[in-house]
Design a protein around this motif. Structure first.
Motif, mmCIF file in Angstrom:
data_model
loop_
_atom_site.group_PDB
_atom_site.id
_atom_site.type_symbol
_atom_site.label_atom_id
_atom_site.label_comp_id
_atom_site.label_asym_id
_atom_site.label_seq_id
_atom_site.Cartn_x
_atom_site.Cartn_y
_atom_site.Cartn_z
ATOM 1 N N GLU A 46 6.811 55.098 -24.233
ATOM 2 C CA GLU A 46 8.005 54.816 -23.840
ATOM 3 C C GLU A 46 9.477 55.581 -24.136
ATOM 4 O OE1 GLU A 46 8.096 51.166 -26.556
ATOM 5 O OE2 GLU A 46 6.670 50.068 -25.404
ATOM 6 N N ASP A 47 9.276 56.444 -25.302
ATOM 7 C CA ASP A 47 10.417 57.605 -25.458
ATOM 8 C C ASP A 47 10.555 58.376 -24.449
ATOM 9 O OD1 ASP A 47 10.836 56.358 -27.899
ATOM 10 O OD2 ASP A 47 9.739 57.648 -29.151
ATOM 11 N N LYS A 48 9.385 58.586 -23.926
ATOM 12 C CA LYS A 48 9.363 59.666 -22.596
ATOM 13 C C LYS A 48 10.097 59.174 -21.427
ATOM 14 C CE LYS A 48 6.471 62.869 -20.052
ATOM 15 N NZ LYS A 48 4.967 63.164 -19.761
ATOM 16 N N ARG A 49 9.907 57.691 -21.259
ATOM 17 C CA ARG A 49 10.499 57.181 -20.132
ATOM 18 C C ARG A 49 11.820 56.529 -20.055
ATOM 19 N NH1 ARG A 49 6.517 52.518 -17.273
ATOM 20 N NH2 ARG A 49 5.448 54.338 -17.011
ATOM 21 N N TYR A 50 12.104 56.173 -21.337
ATOM 22 C CA TYR A 50 13.512 55.590 -21.527
ATOM 23 C C TYR A 50 14.244 56.309 -22.467
ATOM 24 C CZ TYR A 50 10.789 51.750 -19.580
ATOM 25 O OH TYR A 50 9.966 50.864 -18.841
ATOM 26 N N GLY A 51 13.751 57.256 -23.324
ATOM 27 C CA GLY A 51 14.463 58.038 -24.330
ATOM 28 C C GLY A 51 14.216 57.341 -25.598
ATOM 29 N N LYS A 52 14.606 58.376 -26.576
ATOM 30 C CA LYS A 52 13.988 57.931 -27.818
ATOM 31 C C LYS A 52 14.916 56.661 -28.460
ATOM 32 C CE LYS A 52 12.910 60.164 -32.279
ATOM 33 N NZ LYS A 52 11.525 59.625 -32.218
ATOM 34 N N GLY A 53 14.340 55.857 -28.907
ATOM 35 C CA GLY A 53 14.986 54.522 -29.484
ATOM 36 C C GLY A 53 15.462 53.413 -28.411
ATOM 37 N N GLN A 54 15.059 53.973 -26.991
ATOM 38 C CA GLN A 54 15.329 52.744 -26.101
ATOM 39 C C GLN A 54 13.999 52.254 -25.825
ATOM 40 O OE1 GLN A 54 18.538 52.632 -24.760
ATOM 41 N NE2 GLN A 54 18.985 54.010 -26.257
ATOM 42 N N ARG A 55 14.136 50.665 -25.400
ATOM 43 C CA ARG A 55 12.962 49.951 -25.017
ATOM 44 C C ARG A 55 13.032 49.990 -23.728
ATOM 45 N NH1 ARG A 55 14.339 44.511 -27.746
ATOM 46 N NH2 ARG A 55 16.077 44.612 -26.548
ATOM 47 N N GLY A 56 13.802 50.183 -22.714
ATOM 48 C CA GLY A 56 13.842 50.082 -21.383
ATOM 49 C C GLY A 56 14.343 48.699 -20.893
ATOM 50 N N ASP A 57 14.812 47.920 -21.486
ATOM 51 C CA ASP A 57 15.425 46.571 -21.097
ATOM 52 C C ASP A 57 16.780 46.209 -21.527
ATOM 53 O OD1 ASP A 57 14.685 46.158 -23.715
ATOM 54 O OD2 ASP A 57 13.591 44.275 -23.313
#
Length: 325
Positions: A46-57
């Motif tokens: 998830e960190d790789k896809r959305y950035g550290k600390g980001q959930r993607g939603d």
């Protein structure tokens, strides 16, 4: 006197033997490590896809785009999976700690026993079959009603004329041996009297214990074995006992005399019914957990039994006026 196994507030399926504890802790350690690795891998993805600390939603516009909604739900599912794995890892670690504590308690008991016997406590190890229950660690596996259950062993001394309980105790040993002397001491402490006679079944047969009781002036009638149902009793012996009889042989001969048979027969209408009355009408099983608490619970049950007996005997509380006078 009589004793009975009282069911504890615990299941035997929540117990584990000492031999299985080490193996169980290794398996739990492996499961914990695997769950934590999987949860960490999901977090890293998830960190790789959305950035550290980001959930993607975080962006509300995702909800406006139907094409992205399914992906958002999939990501939410992955996140829930990671959280569940972490939760399972925590639960398994707690279980591992319980097993470790139970294992340590069994080892400490083995050391104390070895020290009391004069052996080296550092070399003492519990039996592989020694068990500890995780619901009520102070209860023990005992034979009861044709099976094995988590139980405590309750002891009762009852007056032969009134069925009043004059002494009671709850212990962790499945054996009734060595219980006579402590119970007679409790009878004396509770009533200020020493019984003239005492009868008990074969589980209480211990020469050392019987001799301690008889030193107080109490005549003991303790069974030396179990009679088969329907078996005809041998004739009563006559004359003086032959020289050279062992302790057990002397006791067996005494119980075969007319006086011995009469004294022992009273046990069947004294202690045994009392145990049944307390178990069937007052305390079918323990509700509390831990030796100290079940001792208090059993003491209360015996007090209730005695109050019922006293009421049937016509006993009444003295009036307040009489007390004041």
């Amino acid at each position: 006197m009589d004793g009975s196994k009282w069911k504890a507030n615990a299941s035997k399926h929540k117990a584990m033997s000492y031999g299985r504890m080490e193996e169980a802790m290794k398996k739990l350690d492996e499961q914990i490590d695997r769950l934590l690795e999987e949860a960490a891998a999901l977090d890293a993805e998830e960190d790789k896809r959305y950035g550290k600390g980001q959930r993607g939603d975080e962006l509300p516009e995702e909800l406006k785009d139907p094409k992205k909604r399914a992906e958002r739900l999939r990501e939410a599912a992955r996140q829930l999976e990671a959280e569940k794995k972490l939760e399972l890892a925590v639960e398994k670690e707690k279980r591992r700690e319980k097993i470790g504590k139970a294992k340590q308690e069994l080892e400490e008991e083995a050391k104390k026993k070895a020290e009391a016997q004069g052996d080296n406590p550092e070399e003492a190890k519990p039996s592989e079959k020694a068990q500890r229950n995780f619901t009520d660690p102070e209860s023990r596996i005992m034979p009861r009603a044709g099976t094995f259950q988590q139980s405590y062993n309750a002891q009762v001394a009852a007056d032969a004329d009134t069925q009043l309980i004059v002494a009671q105790e709850v212990g962790q040993s499945a054996s009734d041996a060595r219980q006579l002397s402590p119970m007679v001491e409790q009878v004396e402490a509770n009533t200020g009297l020493v019984p003239k006679e005492l009868s008990a079944d074969t589980g209480y047969l211990s020469q050392e214990d019987v001799e301690k009781v008889e030193d107080k002036g109490v005549e003991c009638f303790v069974a030396t074995g179990r009679s088969k149902h329907g078996e005809e009793a041998p004739p009563a012996p006559r004359g003086r006992p032959p020289a050279g009889l062992s302790f057990k042989e002397r006791m067996k001969r005494k119980l075969l005399t007319k006086r011995g048979r009469k004294a022992y027969a009273r046990r069947k209408v004294t202690a045994e019914p009392v145990i049944g009355q307390v178990k069937n009408t007052v305390l079918p099983r323990f509700s509390l957990r831990g030796l100290t608490k079940v001792q208090g619970e059993f003491s209360l049950a015996c007090a209730v039994h005695n109050l019922k007996k006293l009421w049937k005997l016509g006993w009444e509380l003295p009036s307040l006026a009489a007390q004041a006078a």
